[in-house]
Design a protein around this motif. Sequence first.
Motif, PDB file in Angstrom:
ATOM      1  N   GLU A  97       3.775  17.597  10.711  1.00  0.00           N
ATOM      2  CA  GLU A  97       3.596  16.273  11.313  1.00  0.00           C
ATOM      3  C   GLU A  97       4.940  15.591  11.559  1.00  0.00           C
ATOM      4  O   GLU A  97       5.168  15.019  12.622  1.00  0.00           O
ATOM      5  CB  GLU A  97       2.726  15.418  10.392  1.00  0.00           C
ATOM      6  CG  GLU A  97       2.451  14.043  10.920  1.00  0.00           C
ATOM      7  CD  GLU A  97       1.585  13.215   9.981  1.00  0.00           C
ATOM      8  OE1 GLU A  97       1.466  12.011  10.251  1.00  0.00           O
ATOM      9  OE2 GLU A  97       1.049  13.752   8.999  1.00  0.00           O
ATOM     10  N   SER A  98       5.837  15.671  10.597  1.00  0.00           N
ATOM     11  CA  SER A  98       7.137  15.006  10.732  1.00  0.00           C
ATOM     12  C   SER A  98       7.980  15.644  11.836  1.00  0.00           C
ATOM     13  O   SER A  98       8.538  14.933  12.686  1.00  0.00           O
ATOM     14  CB  SER A  98       7.890  15.073   9.410  1.00  0.00           C
ATOM     15  OG  SER A  98       7.203  14.376   8.409  1.00  0.00           O
TER      16      SER A  98
ATOM     17  N   ARG B 162       0.845  -1.183   0.000  1.00  0.00           N
ATOM     18  CA  ARG B 162       0.000   0.000   0.000  1.00  0.00           C
ATOM     19  C   ARG B 162       0.888   1.243   0.000  1.00  0.00           C
ATOM     20  O   ARG B 162       1.873   1.303   0.742  1.00  0.00           O
ATOM     21  CB  ARG B 162      -0.865  -0.027   1.257  1.00  0.00           C
ATOM     22  CG  ARG B 162      -2.008   0.954   1.231  1.00  0.00           C
ATOM     23  CD  ARG B 162      -2.909   0.732   2.405  1.00  0.00           C
ATOM     24  NE  ARG B 162      -2.273   1.350   3.569  1.00  0.00           N
ATOM     25  CZ  ARG B 162      -2.667   1.178   4.809  1.00  0.00           C
ATOM     26  NH1 ARG B 162      -3.663   0.385   5.067  1.00  0.00           N
ATOM     27  NH2 ARG B 162      -2.055   1.765   5.802  1.00  0.00           N
ATOM     28  N   PRO B 163       0.567   2.228  -0.825  1.00  0.00           N
ATOM     29  CA  PRO B 163       1.413   3.435  -0.841  1.00  0.00           C
ATOM     30  C   PRO B 163       1.350   4.161   0.499  1.00  0.00           C
ATOM     31  O   PRO B 163       0.302   4.211   1.148  1.00  0.00           O
ATOM     32  CB  PRO B 163       0.820   4.287  -1.963  1.00  0.00           C
ATOM     33  CG  PRO B 163      -0.544   3.756  -2.199  1.00  0.00           C
ATOM     34  CD  PRO B 163      -0.555   2.323  -1.741  1.00  0.00           C
ATOM     35  N   ARG B 164       2.488   4.715   0.903  1.00  0.00           N
ATOM     36  CA  ARG B 164       2.549   5.448   2.169  1.00  0.00           C
ATOM     37  C   ARG B 164       1.835   6.780   2.043  1.00  0.00           C
ATOM     38  O   ARG B 164       1.876   7.432   1.013  1.00  0.00           O
ATOM     39  CB  ARG B 164       3.991   5.721   2.559  1.00  0.00           C
ATOM     40  CG  ARG B 164       4.698   4.484   3.070  1.00  0.00           C
ATOM     41  CD  ARG B 164       6.066   4.832   3.536  1.00  0.00           C
ATOM     42  NE  ARG B 164       5.966   5.525   4.810  1.00  0.00           N
ATOM     43  CZ  ARG B 164       6.998   5.844   5.545  1.00  0.00           C
ATOM     44  NH1 ARG B 164       8.205   5.577   5.127  1.00  0.00           N
ATOM     45  NH2 ARG B 164       6.837   6.473   6.692  1.00  0.00           N
ATOM     46  N   ARG B 165       1.184   7.148   3.117  1.00  0.00           N
ATOM     47  CA  ARG B 165       0.519   8.443   3.170  1.00  0.00           C
ATOM     48  C   ARG B 165       1.578   9.532   3.269  1.00  0.00           C
ATOM     49  O   ARG B 165       2.551   9.416   4.007  1.00  0.00           O
ATOM     50  CB  ARG B 165      -0.377   8.476   4.418  1.00  0.00           C
ATOM     51  CG  ARG B 165      -1.165   9.747   4.591  1.00  0.00           C
ATOM     52  CD  ARG B 165      -2.001   9.709   5.858  1.00  0.00           C
ATOM     53  NE  ARG B 165      -1.209   9.620   7.067  1.00  0.00           N
ATOM     54  CZ  ARG B 165      -0.606  10.655   7.639  1.00  0.00           C
ATOM     55  NH1 ARG B 165      -0.687  11.841   7.103  1.00  0.00           N
ATOM     56  NH2 ARG B 165       0.082  10.499   8.729  1.00  0.00           N
ATOM     57  N   ALA B 166       1.388  10.573   2.486  1.00  0.00           N
ATOM     58  CA  ALA B 166       2.331  11.695   2.516  1.00  0.00           C
ATOM     59  C   ALA B 166       2.183  12.444   3.835  1.00  0.00           C
ATOM     60  O   ALA B 166       1.069  12.760   4.257  1.00  0.00           O
ATOM     61  CB  ALA B 166       2.070  12.632   1.347  1.00  0.00           C
ATOM     62  N   ARG B 167       3.300  12.693   4.478  1.00  0.00           N
ATOM     63  CA  ARG B 167       3.305  13.426   5.740  1.00  0.00           C
ATOM     64  C   ARG B 167       3.870  14.814   5.503  1.00  0.00           C
ATOM     65  O   ARG B 167       4.858  14.974   4.808  1.00  0.00           O
ATOM     66  CB  ARG B 167       4.153  12.703   6.774  1.00  0.00           C
ATOM     67  CG  ARG B 167       3.560  11.373   7.181  1.00  0.00           C
ATOM     68  CD  ARG B 167       4.475  10.602   8.083  1.00  0.00           C
ATOM     69  NE  ARG B 167       4.919  11.418   9.204  1.00  0.00           N
ATOM     70  CZ  ARG B 167       5.690  10.968  10.166  1.00  0.00           C
ATOM     71  NH1 ARG B 167       6.117   9.736  10.156  1.00  0.00           N
ATOM     72  NH2 ARG B 167       6.053  11.752  11.151  1.00  0.00           N
TER      73      ARG B 167
ATOM     74  N   ASP C 124       4.325  23.562   5.056  1.00  0.00           N
ATOM     75  CA  ASP C 124       3.239  22.807   4.422  1.00  0.00           C
ATOM     76  C   ASP C 124       2.400  23.696   3.507  1.00  0.00           C
ATOM     77  O   ASP C 124       2.019  23.290   2.408  1.00  0.00           O
ATOM     78  CB  ASP C 124       2.346  22.144   5.475  1.00  0.00           C
ATOM     79  CG  ASP C 124       3.049  20.998   6.189  1.00  0.00           C
ATOM     80  OD1 ASP C 124       4.048  20.481   5.638  1.00  0.00           O
ATOM     81  OD2 ASP C 124       2.594  20.632   7.285  1.00  0.00           O
TER      82      ASP C 124
ATOM     83  N   ARG D  95      -1.488  14.083  12.423  1.00  0.00           N
ATOM     84  CA  ARG D  95      -2.176  14.477  11.183  1.00  0.00           C
ATOM     85  C   ARG D  95      -3.493  15.173  11.496  1.00  0.00           C
ATOM     86  O   ARG D  95      -4.052  15.862  10.660  1.00  0.00           O
ATOM     87  CB  ARG D  95      -2.414  13.260  10.296  1.00  0.00           C
ATOM     88  CG  ARG D  95      -3.381  12.254  10.866  1.00  0.00           C
ATOM     89  CD  ARG D  95      -3.538  11.071   9.918  1.00  0.00           C
ATOM     90  NE  ARG D  95      -3.932   9.866  10.611  1.00  0.00           N
ATOM     91  CZ  ARG D  95      -3.106   8.965  11.105  1.00  0.00           C
ATOM     92  NH1 ARG D  95      -1.810   9.133  10.981  1.00  0.00           N
ATOM     93  NH2 ARG D  95      -3.537   7.906  11.719  1.00  0.00           N
ATOM     94  N   HIS D  96      -3.976  15.043  12.730  1.00  0.00           N
ATOM     95  CA  HIS D  96      -5.216  15.686  13.169  1.00  0.00           C
ATOM     96  C   HIS D  96      -4.894  17.006  13.859  1.00  0.00           C
ATOM     97  O   HIS D  96      -3.929  17.109  14.607  1.00  0.00           O
ATOM     98  CB  HIS D  96      -5.985  14.791  14.149  1.00  0.00           C
ATOM     99  CG  HIS D  96      -6.253  13.422  13.609  1.00  0.00           C
ATOM    100  ND1 HIS D  96      -7.161  13.192  12.600  1.00  0.00           N
ATOM    101  CD2 HIS D  96      -5.725  12.221  13.920  1.00  0.00           C
ATOM    102  CE1 HIS D  96      -7.199  11.907  12.329  1.00  0.00           C
ATOM    103  NE2 HIS D  96      -6.315  11.286  13.111  1.00  0.00           N
TER     104      HIS D  96
END
Length: 134
Positions: free
Chosen positions: A16-17, A7-12, A118, A71-72
């Motif tokens: 968030e990082s 599954r492709p990784r969700r972009a962060r 971002d 992410r929230h």
Amino acid sequence: MSPREPRPRRARGAQESLGAVVLGFESIVVFLGGLVVYGLNALPAGIAPWWGIVGGVVLAVAMVAVSGLLRHRWAIIVGWVLQVILALGGILVPALAVVALIFGGMWAYATIKGAALDRQNARRAADPDLSNGE
């Protein structure tokens, strides 16, 4: 059978990082701070010293948990609350106030500058013709 495709990784985003890195390292220091509270017997009379360890562990686990939920928007706010709780620990051990000042500054940078990065990256993605990100 064909092998399952990963599954492709969700972009962060940067916020968030950076926030996850700050909270991850801070959790280690907070756990050690709980050991200091226990070792110095810094809790008020009537409270068993081992509660210092419990407090350090609970705060450290909360930081690790929040670092995975950044992410929230609400998790960013909870991160600020955790910074305030750590600062209040400076009442018991003044060295914790120094730790809170250092990590609070890093948390502020991670959340504020990360959000700006971002936004800038989103503008660049929306209009790739922009030169120098303007």
